[in-house]
Scaffold this motif. Structure first.
Motif, PDB file in Angstrom:
ATOM      1  N   GLN A   1       0.818  -1.040   0.139  1.00  0.00           N
ATOM      2  CA  GLN A   1       0.022  -0.062  -0.057  1.00  0.00           C
ATOM      3  C   GLN A   1       0.895   1.305  -0.018  1.00  0.00           C
ATOM      4  O   GLN A   1       0.361   2.388   0.030  1.00  0.00           O
ATOM      5  N   GLY A   2       2.235   1.264  -0.044  1.00  0.00           N
ATOM      6  CA  GLY A   2       3.234   2.341  -0.192  1.00  0.00           C
ATOM      7  C   GLY A   2       3.539   2.690   1.359  1.00  0.00           C
ATOM      8  O   GLY A   2       4.646   3.812   1.342  1.00  0.00           O
ATOM      9  N   LEU A   3       3.385   1.815   2.314  1.00  0.00           N
ATOM     10  CA  LEU A   3       3.998   2.462   3.636  1.00  0.00           C
ATOM     11  C   LEU A   3       5.395   2.028   3.829  1.00  0.00           C
ATOM     12  O   LEU A   3       5.913   0.855   2.902  1.00  0.00           O
ATOM     13  N   HIS A   4       6.321   2.480   4.428  1.00  0.00           N
ATOM     14  CA  HIS A   4       7.646   2.225   4.560  1.00  0.00           C
ATOM     15  C   HIS A   4       8.084   1.620   5.949  1.00  0.00           C
ATOM     16  O   HIS A   4       7.479   2.372   7.021  1.00  0.00           O
ATOM     17  N   TYR A   5       8.593   0.369   6.035  1.00  0.00           N
ATOM     18  CA  TYR A   5       8.979  -0.247   7.130  1.00  0.00           C
ATOM     19  C   TYR A   5       9.809   0.305   8.056  1.00  0.00           C
ATOM     20  O   TYR A   5      11.106   0.693   7.463  1.00  0.00           O
ATOM     21  N   LEU A   6       9.642   0.726   9.325  1.00  0.00           N
ATOM     22  CA  LEU A   6      10.655   1.092  10.220  1.00  0.00           C
ATOM     23  C   LEU A   6      11.280   0.043  11.286  1.00  0.00           C
ATOM     24  O   LEU A   6      12.306  -0.144  11.316  1.00  0.00           O
ATOM     25  N   THR A   7      10.220  -0.617  11.854  1.00  0.00           N
ATOM     26  CA  THR A   7      10.656  -1.632  12.871  1.00  0.00           C
ATOM     27  C   THR A   7       9.346  -2.421  13.138  1.00  0.00           C
ATOM     28  O   THR A   7       8.469  -1.949  12.889  1.00  0.00           O
ATOM     29  N   ARG A   8       9.841  -3.540  13.926  1.00  0.00           N
ATOM     30  CA  ARG A   8       8.798  -4.760  14.196  1.00  0.00           C
ATOM     31  C   ARG A   8       9.067  -5.070  15.615  1.00  0.00           C
ATOM     32  O   ARG A   8       9.988  -5.103  16.194  1.00  0.00           O
ATOM     33  N   ASN A   9       7.935  -5.360  16.297  1.00  0.00           N
ATOM     34  CA  ASN A   9       7.719  -5.671  17.719  1.00  0.00           C
ATOM     35  C   ASN A   9       8.558  -4.693  18.806  1.00  0.00           C
ATOM     36  O   ASN A   9       9.543  -5.268  19.611  1.00  0.00           O
ATOM     37  N   PHE A  10       8.531  -3.595  18.560  1.00  0.00           N
ATOM     38  CA  PHE A  10       8.905  -2.525  19.518  1.00  0.00           C
ATOM     39  C   PHE A  10       8.539  -2.541  21.042  1.00  0.00           C
ATOM     40  O   PHE A  10       7.200  -2.556  21.195  1.00  0.00           O
ATOM     41  N   ARG A  11       9.493  -3.110  21.846  1.00  0.00           N
ATOM     42  CA  ARG A  11       8.636  -3.253  23.236  1.00  0.00           C
ATOM     43  C   ARG A  11       9.428  -2.204  24.196  1.00  0.00           C
ATOM     44  O   ARG A  11      10.586  -1.416  23.984  1.00  0.00           O
ATOM     45  N   SER A  12       8.404  -1.767  25.091  1.00  0.00           N
ATOM     46  CA  SER A  12       8.870  -1.059  26.300  1.00  0.00           C
ATOM     47  C   SER A  12       8.322  -1.936  27.529  1.00  0.00           C
ATOM     48  O   SER A  12       7.436  -3.007  27.619  1.00  0.00           O
ATOM     49  N   ARG A  13       8.443  -1.198  28.657  1.00  0.00           N
ATOM     50  CA  ARG A  13       8.000  -1.656  30.145  1.00  0.00           C
ATOM     51  C   ARG A  13       6.522  -1.819  29.751  1.00  0.00           C
ATOM     52  O   ARG A  13       5.839  -2.662  30.750  1.00  0.00           O
ATOM     53  N   PHE A  14       5.690  -0.888  28.973  1.00  0.00           N
ATOM     54  CA  PHE A  14       4.140  -0.744  28.857  1.00  0.00           C
ATOM     55  C   PHE A  14       3.867  -1.800  28.121  1.00  0.00           C
ATOM     56  O   PHE A  14       2.583  -2.362  28.166  1.00  0.00           O
ATOM     57  N   GLY A  15       4.468  -2.287  27.103  1.00  0.00           N
ATOM     58  CA  GLY A  15       3.886  -3.339  26.208  1.00  0.00           C
ATOM     59  C   GLY A  15       4.601  -3.368  24.848  1.00  0.00           C
ATOM     60  O   GLY A  15       5.886  -3.115  24.958  1.00  0.00           O
ATOM     61  N   GLU A  16       3.917  -3.614  23.814  1.00  0.00           N
ATOM     62  CA  GLU A  16       4.676  -3.962  22.407  1.00  0.00           C
ATOM     63  C   GLU A  16       3.861  -3.346  21.443  1.00  0.00           C
ATOM     64  O   GLU A  16       2.532  -3.466  21.453  1.00  0.00           O
ATOM     65  N   ILE A  17       4.319  -2.815  20.294  1.00  0.00           N
ATOM     66  CA  ILE A  17       3.884  -2.460  19.108  1.00  0.00           C
ATOM     67  C   ILE A  17       4.270  -3.199  18.028  1.00  0.00           C
ATOM     68  O   ILE A  17       5.540  -3.384  17.861  1.00  0.00           O
ATOM     69  N   ASP A  18       3.348  -3.775  17.326  1.00  0.00           N
ATOM     70  CA  ASP A  18       3.697  -5.042  16.323  1.00  0.00           C
ATOM     71  C   ASP A  18       4.420  -4.257  15.184  1.00  0.00           C
ATOM     72  O   ASP A  18       5.666  -4.809  14.956  1.00  0.00           O
ATOM     73  N   LEU A  19       4.144  -3.536  14.538  1.00  0.00           N
ATOM     74  CA  LEU A  19       4.926  -2.815  13.469  1.00  0.00           C
ATOM     75  C   LEU A  19       4.974  -1.204  13.616  1.00  0.00           C
ATOM     76  O   LEU A  19       3.858  -0.530  14.133  1.00  0.00           O
ATOM     77  N   ILE A  20       5.890  -0.698  13.054  1.00  0.00           N
ATOM     78  CA  ILE A  20       5.886   0.838  13.096  1.00  0.00           C
ATOM     79  C   ILE A  20       6.364   1.032  11.542  1.00  0.00           C
ATOM     80  O   ILE A  20       7.559   0.559  11.163  1.00  0.00           O
ATOM     81  N   MET A  21       5.856   1.909  11.106  1.00  0.00           N
ATOM     82  CA  MET A  21       5.688   2.125   9.484  1.00  0.00           C
ATOM     83  C   MET A  21       5.898   3.775   9.313  1.00  0.00           C
ATOM     84  O   MET A  21       5.410   4.207  10.241  1.00  0.00           O
ATOM     85  N   GLN A  22       6.112   3.930   8.154  1.00  0.00           N
ATOM     86  CA  GLN A  22       6.217   5.542   7.860  1.00  0.00           C
ATOM     87  C   GLN A  22       5.303   5.613   6.427  1.00  0.00           C
ATOM     88  O   GLN A  22       5.509   4.988   5.498  1.00  0.00           O
ATOM     89  N   GLN A  23       4.346   6.529   6.601  1.00  0.00           N
ATOM     90  CA  GLN A  23       3.424   7.050   5.431  1.00  0.00           C
ATOM     91  C   GLN A  23       3.562   8.385   5.078  1.00  0.00           C
ATOM     92  O   GLN A  23       2.995   9.363   5.930  1.00  0.00           O
ATOM     93  N   GLN A  24       4.375   8.866   4.198  1.00  0.00           N
ATOM     94  CA  GLN A  24       5.029  10.166   3.967  1.00  0.00           C
ATOM     95  C   GLN A  24       5.551  10.764   5.312  1.00  0.00           C
ATOM     96  O   GLN A  24       6.414  10.131   5.597  1.00  0.00           O
ATOM     97  N   GLU A  25       5.035  11.556   6.149  1.00  0.00           N
ATOM     98  CA  GLU A  25       5.688  12.247   7.000  1.00  0.00           C
ATOM     99  C   GLU A  25       4.905  11.729   8.286  1.00  0.00           C
ATOM    100  O   GLU A  25       5.433  12.266   9.313  1.00  0.00           O
TER     101      GLU A  25
END
Length: 119
Positions: free
Chosen positions: A24-48
């Protein structure tokens, strides 16, 4: 605690979501970002815009499917984890939270739903 089978299914769902979002045109940044609060499965970028993506996989929609499994507690954990990620930036980019819900068979492209700016 998730079983090895559930972990493999979750990994496969994230793989499918990542491939779909890149298509769909998004750019991959990272996967499974963890902190003491939880996890985000994917972090992507769509333009800015930074896009924090929660991937939810359910075999059945009997109890609301993937979208129905997003609880207020899950939203709080995602937001708190995103704040940890955003502290790395000196200038905060616009961001949003999306959900990819996959219900049923992982091989069925029609089972994938992308909800932008979900919460």
């Amino acid at each position: 605690m998730p079983t090895p089978t559930h972990l493999r299914q979750g990994q496969s769902a994230e793989d499918a979501a990542l491939a779909y979002l890149v298509q769909q045109g998004l750019h991959y940044l990272t996967r499974n970002f963890r902190s003491r609060f939880g996890e985000i499965d994917l972090i992507m970028q769509q333009q800015e815009t930074l896009v924090f993506v929660e991937v939810r996989y359910r075999v059945s929609t009997h109890f609301g499917g993937g979208l129905g499994s997003i609880t207020p507690q899950k939203i709080r954990r995602c937001r708190a984890t995103a704040e940890v990620y955003l502290r790395r930036y000196t200038r905060l980019p616009p961001c949003r939270f999306d959900v990819i819900s996959i219900n049923g068979n992982l091989e069925q492209a029609t089972a994938l739903t992308w909800v932008q700016d979900a919460f």
